[in-house]
Design a protein around this motif. Structure first.
Motif, short mmCIF file in Angstrom:
data_model
loop_
_atom_site.label_atom_id
_atom_site.label_comp_id
_atom_site.label_asym_id
_atom_site.label_seq_id
_atom_site.Cartn_x
_atom_site.Cartn_y
_atom_site.Cartn_z
N HIS A 106 3.65 -6.06 5.74
CA HIS A 106 3.17 -4.74 5.32
C HIS A 106 4.30 -4.05 4.58
CE1 HIS A 106 1.53 -0.71 5.42
NE2 HIS A 106 0.46 -1.09 6.09
N GLU A 155 8.75 0.58 -2.25
CA GLU A 155 9.89 -0.31 -1.98
C GLU A 155 10.51 -0.81 -3.28
OE1 GLU A 155 11.21 -1.34 1.14
OE2 GLU A 155 9.99 0.39 1.71
N THR A 169 0.82 -1.21 0.00
CA THR A 169 0.00 0.00 0.00
C THR A 169 0.85 1.26 0.00
OG1 THR A 169 -1.77 1.13 1.24
CG2 THR A 169 -0.11 -0.04 2.52
N ASP A 170 0.19 2.38 -0.24
CA ASP A 170 0.87 3.68 -0.13
C ASP A 170 0.80 4.22 1.29
OD1 ASP A 170 1.56 4.03 -2.87
OD2 ASP A 170 -0.53 4.52 -3.32
N TYR A 171 -0.02 3.60 2.13
CA TYR A 171 -0.32 4.16 3.45
C TYR A 171 0.47 3.47 4.55
CZ TYR A 171 -4.21 5.82 0.66
OH TYR A 171 -4.96 6.40 -0.34
N ASP A 172 1.07 4.28 5.43
CA ASP A 172 1.86 3.71 6.53
C ASP A 172 1.52 4.36 7.86
OD1 ASP A 172 3.01 6.18 6.06
OD2 ASP A 172 5.06 5.49 6.36
N LEU A 230 5.41 -1.02 1.46
CA LEU A 230 5.00 0.19 0.77
C LEU A 230 5.28 0.05 -0.72
CD1 LEU A 230 6.38 2.85 3.28
CD2 LEU A 230 4.09 1.82 3.20
N LYS A 231 4.44 0.65 -1.53
CA LYS A 231 4.60 0.54 -2.98
C LYS A 231 5.88 1.18 -3.49
CE LYS A 231 -0.33 0.05 -4.00
NZ LYS A 231 -1.54 0.63 -4.62
#
Length: 220
Positions: free
Chosen positions: A116, A121, A97-100, A118-119
């Motif tokens: 989990h 990465e 996801t884009d959300y952290d 992040l896009k």
């Protein structure tokens, strides 16, 4: 035995993609097609479809976005997939996801996510995380791991999904009347909810509540 020979001796890790953006899914499909030992066997554009395809296709790993528009979101889809069978037999769900925010991270893991990421990465991190998930291990992007450790050292207030929704609408500038209308409830109920939110955050008003929530990464 060489790495390539070892990989060819085992079946590829089967992956189901779930993202509500066609372009993102196409990009992931192209990316994962280049990864040795990984095979995409299905794509879903929403949470309900992901749950159905996970049951039908039995992938090793489901690559799941959290924000999927209307309907079943990524967290609920993760919960349904992870708990569909006896422990250890369900597909492993890897959030991408884009959300952290801390709230997103906590909800994903509470739902049963195996990792989990992040896009943003690097591809190699994604490949490694998929293989790790299929092998029963967990993966965390470095920024996510930092947030988890920070949360363990200094626990943040625990807000319910409803309280986070109200707080999010408050942050967008909605009035109590507008929030009540959006949630199909009364203004009295929303005022009671806000009182609990303020108490948990240790503040006395909406401006301070939004500020503290953002500082503590409870809001996107």
């Amino acid at each position: 035995m060489s790495r390539s020979a070892a990989e060819s001796a085992h079946p590829p890790v089967s992956v189901l993609l779930c993202d509500d953006h066609d372009v993102v899914r196409a990009g992931l499909l192209a990316l994962l097609s280049s990864a040795p030992g990984i095979e995409v066997i299905g794509e879903a554009g929403n949470g309900a479809e992901a749950v159905a395809l996970a049951a039908a296709l039995r992938p090793d790993v489901v690559l799941m976005d959290l924000r999927l528009g209307s309907g079943v979101d990524g967290v609920e889809a993760t919960r349904r997939i992870a708990r569909a069978d006896a422990p250890g037999t369900s597909p492993r769900v890897l959030v991408l996801t884009d959300y952290d925010t801390d709230a997103d991270i906590a909800r994903a893991f509470a739902a049963g996510a195996a990792g989990h990421l992040l896009k943003a990465e690097p591809p190699e991190e994604l490949f490694a995380a998929i293989r790790a998930a299929a092998a029963g291990r967990s993966s965390l992007a470095a920024p996510v791991a930092h947030h988890v450790l920070a949360q363990m050292r200094s626990p943040r207030p625990t807000l319910t999904d409803r309280e986070l929704t109200i707080l999010g609408r408050l942050a967008r500038g909605l009035s109590i009347r507008e929030i009540a209308r959006a949630l199909s409830t009364s203004e009295v109920t929303i005022k009671a909810d806000l009182a609990r939110i303020y108490d948990k955050l240790g503040v006395s008003g909406r401006t301070a509540a939004v500020s503290v929530a953002r500082d503590q990464r409870l809001l996107p």
